[in-house]
Design an enzyme around this catalytic site. Structure first.
Site, PDB file in Angstrom:
ATOM      1  N   PRO A 127       6.451  53.722  63.129  1.00 53.24           N
ATOM      2  CA  PRO A 127       7.268  54.014  61.947  1.00 53.24           C
ATOM      3  C   PRO A 127       8.029  55.321  62.123  1.00 53.24           C
ATOM      4  CG  PRO A 127       4.992  54.633  61.543  1.00 53.24           C
ATOM      5  CD  PRO A 127       5.027  54.011  62.912  1.00 53.24           C
ATOM      6  N   GLY A 148      17.760  50.575  63.004  1.00 55.44           N
ATOM      7  CA  GLY A 148      18.213  51.965  63.043  1.00 55.44           C
ATOM      8  C   GLY A 148      19.671  52.052  63.409  1.00 55.44           C
ATOM      9  N   ASN A 205      14.214  54.403  55.645  1.00 58.20           N
ATOM     10  CA  ASN A 205      14.799  54.049  54.352  1.00 58.20           C
ATOM     11  C   ASN A 205      14.110  52.864  53.675  1.00 58.20           C
ATOM     12  OD1 ASN A 205      15.842  52.368  56.336  1.00 58.20           O
ATOM     13  ND2 ASN A 205      17.877  52.229  55.423  1.00 58.20           N
ATOM     14  N   GLU A 250      29.940  54.717  59.247  1.00 56.41           N
ATOM     15  CA  GLU A 250      28.973  54.410  58.201  1.00 56.41           C
ATOM     16  C   GLU A 250      28.656  55.685  57.421  1.00 56.41           C
ATOM     17  OE1 GLU A 250      24.830  51.858  57.934  1.00 56.41           O
ATOM     18  OE2 GLU A 250      25.112  53.205  59.638  1.00 56.41           O
ATOM     19  N   GLU A 302      18.677  45.421  64.508  1.00 51.58           N
ATOM     20  CA  GLU A 302      19.393  45.487  63.230  1.00 51.58           C
ATOM     21  C   GLU A 302      19.953  46.891  63.143  1.00 51.58           C
ATOM     22  OE1 GLU A 302      20.351  46.758  59.862  1.00 51.58           O
ATOM     23  OE2 GLU A 302      18.238  46.536  59.299  1.00 51.58           O
ATOM     24  N   LEU A 303      21.251  47.018  63.434  1.00 52.15           N
ATOM     25  CA  LEU A 303      21.876  48.320  63.624  1.00 52.15           C
ATOM     26  C   LEU A 303      22.796  48.673  62.456  1.00 52.15           C
ATOM     27  CD1 LEU A 303      22.579  47.892  67.449  1.00 52.15           C
ATOM     28  CD2 LEU A 303      20.524  48.766  66.318  1.00 52.15           C
ATOM     29  N   CYS A 345      21.586  50.153  55.277  1.00 52.66           N
ATOM     30  CA  CYS A 345      22.544  49.678  56.270  1.00 52.66           C
ATOM     31  C   CYS A 345      23.529  48.673  55.698  1.00 52.66           C
ATOM     32  CB  CYS A 345      21.808  49.071  57.456  1.00 52.66           C
ATOM     33  SG  CYS A 345      20.681  47.749  56.987  1.00 52.66           S
TER      34      CYS A 345
END
Length: 566
Positions: A261, A316, A237, A470, A338-339, A372
């Protein structure tokens, strides 16, 4: 809400381009020599083996490979820079397609690396560590700054590549390129500061001479050192910004980096990697691992379990983050995670409704809701629900839905048809649970399989899946409250703790509520809260560590205590 099928590409993509300063002699000479060698293996993404996929769609004449052939800098997508990373003959690797979410056409075809290639890359990264770590901060700063300048010089082409493979509107892609470059600029500056590698501080010695019990003895130092070989797994994203936010501080600190990536958006990474090498980053200091969906699992396992890799940074889903955390425990590796998020957006009765709606639009529908930190759960005071919904609906109707390559598009497609189906199913379940559709709520099949209407739902039950999980799509779910305590409880009622937003004009309430919300980042009266200068990260199940700011630099440094008896 309008839909738009583009017939051409705007000529405004070079709006932000500017001349690049000349490269330092050693950087320019290094790249020229490397280019001569790589040209012997010249082959790019648009090889004849993939020409069958490059037929232009009559509604999208600049989609597919034909669109990327129009790049001004065709060297951006040269695969020569990563070809040496393959350990076997190219015929032994699986090919996989990179498809445009906007039109469904193939925009690139790549060979998927395997676990053996990852082992090779880790070894090369380890071999390159000593020479890179021993360079001065000023040297590393110059190279990172040159990289940033090259990125800015190619902003139009990079934005087009990003839009073609991710679907986001070209304006957003252009913004992301500049946003990513800002991290390179920031960490180029951090490289020379005392908080960087080689810096540190002196502690007043607590030791004393034995003979009198009071005369100070020795020197106590805390020295910052590069962690070592690092690995980054980045999402689709934000194909460039997430690389820059991780690699920038790693290189500035003197670490070497291996980037994997997303298989959905590897082309932006290829372009950025080529520019890094052109800027003078040694090939062993920054490497790319290109892998398809089926191979990604094994690539991730090697990056986590290999003891040579000292740190892993991942952006992710929470579920994947937990798996990586478990795998990294085998070598007690440093982690930055970073979730997922499930951001609440509270609007109190004293809020300015116009300000709240503007903040809601920017925090919800950017990148079709696929970030996110997008607001998912809107908690609106009952007394202003009608006025807020009226204005929010009016603004949503102004969104122009279409292929991201058009300058008129303000919301593009979702990344895959599976993502659309997931959101659609959650919306349908919410409706069965009693939610009311204010607008949207349907797939936009006439535009393609990856489009979904920007949607507003009211009277959403807190037990509905779209509220509990989410969303990662263009759906705003609305609940109401009457008491401040209830709003805070509703906002905190989630295992996630990344971002949260609220709107209020009451100064005392602002600080009171901000202090009680269980999140790593709080946005007040605005929906855009992130810059390179600010620490980004969450609490609870939204991750570990911080990116951006000087704290992001610290993630790639170890502190060594040295006592010198004198």
């Amino acid at each position: 809400m309008r839909t738009f099928l583009p017939q051409g590409v705007s000529n405004n993509l070079k709006l932000f381009a500017r001349p690049s300063p000349p490269l330092p002699f050693h950087c320019a000479r290094s790249f020229r020599n490397r280019s001569k060698t790589m040209d012997r293996y010249a082959k790019n993404l648009f090889s004849s083996s993939a020409d069958a996929n490059s037929v232009q769609d009559e509604n999208h004449p600049n989609c597919g490979m034909a669109g990327l052939r129009q790049l001004e800098n065709q060297k951006l997508l040269s695969l020569n820079s990563i070809r040496p990373n393959y350990s076997k003959h190219m015929s032994e690797y699986n090919l996989f397609d990179v498809n445009s979410p906007g039109c469904g056409e193939t925009v690139g075809r790549l060979h998927s690396m395997d676990r053996e290639d990852v082992v090779k890359a880790i070894g090369y990264s380890s071999d390159s560590l000593s020479s890179w770590r021993s360079t001065t901060g000023s040297y590393r700063s110059t190279i990172i700054s040159s990289w940033s300048n090259l990125v800015k010089d190619n902003v139009g082409d990079i934005a087009k590549i990003m839009t073609m493979e991710s679907g986001k509107p070209i304006r957003e892609s252009t913004g992301e390129v500049l946003y990513g470059a800002s991290f390179l600029d920031f960490y180029a500056a951090e490289a020379v500061r005392p908080s960087s590698s080689g810096g540190g501080y002196i502690i007043p010695t607590p030791f004393h001479e034995v003979f009198d019990g009071k005369t100070a003895r020795g020197k106590v130092m805390a020295v910052k050192e590069a962690v070592g070989v690092t690995a980054m797994i980045t999402p689709w994203n934000f194909p460039f910004a997430m690389i820059a936010r991780k690699v920038g501080p790693a290189l500035a600190a003197g670490c070497t980096a291996i980037v994997k990536p997303s298989e959905l958006t590897p082309l932006t990474a290829v372009a950025i990697h080529n520019l890094a090498l052109q800027a003078g980053v040694p090939s062993g200091v920054l490497q790319l691992i290109i892998a398809d969906k089926g191979t990604t699992k094994y690539v991730g396992e090697e990056l986590c379990e290999n003891p040579i890799v000292k740190k892993l940074s991942f952006t992710g889903s929470t579920s994947v983050g937990k798996l990586l955390m478990k795998d990294c425990s085998k070598s007690v590796k440093r982690l930055s995670l970073e979730l997922g998020g499930n951001a609440a957006f509270i609007v109190f009765d004293d809020a300015d409704v116009e300000v709240a709606v503007a903040a809601a639009m920017s925090s919800k529908y950017r990148n079709a809701g696929q970030t996110c930190i997008c607001s998912d759960r809107f908690i609106i005071h009952r007394s202003i629900e009608d006025s807020f919904l009226k204005r929010l609906k009016e603004e949503v109707k102004k969104l122009v839905i279409g292929h991201g390559i058009s300058e008129e598009t303000t919301m593009g497609p979702m990344i895959t048809s599976e993502a659309v189906s997931n959101v659609s199913q959650k919306v349908e379940e919410a409706i069965v649970d009693g939610a009311e559709v204010i607008c949207g709520g349907k797939k936009m099949s006439h535009l393609g399989s990856n489009f979904y209407e920007p949607t507003i739902l009211r009277k959403v039950r807190s037990s509905s899946r779209i509220w509990m999980e989410e969303t990662f799509g263009p759906v705003a779910s609305i609940c109401t409250f009457e008491d401040e305590e209830d709003a805070i409880t509703m906002a905190n009622d989630t295992p996630s703790g990344l971002a949260v937003y609220f709107c209020s004009e009451n100064f005392k309430r602002i600080f009171r509520v901000a202090g009680r919300l269980e999140n790593g980042m709080v946005g007040i009266n605005d929906g855009i809260i992130i810059t390179a200068h600010c620490p980004f990260g969450g609490i609870k199940e939204s991750g570990l560590g911080r990116e951006g700011s000087s704290e992001g630099m610290a993630e790639y440094l170890e502190t060594k205590h040295i006592f010198l008896n004198m």
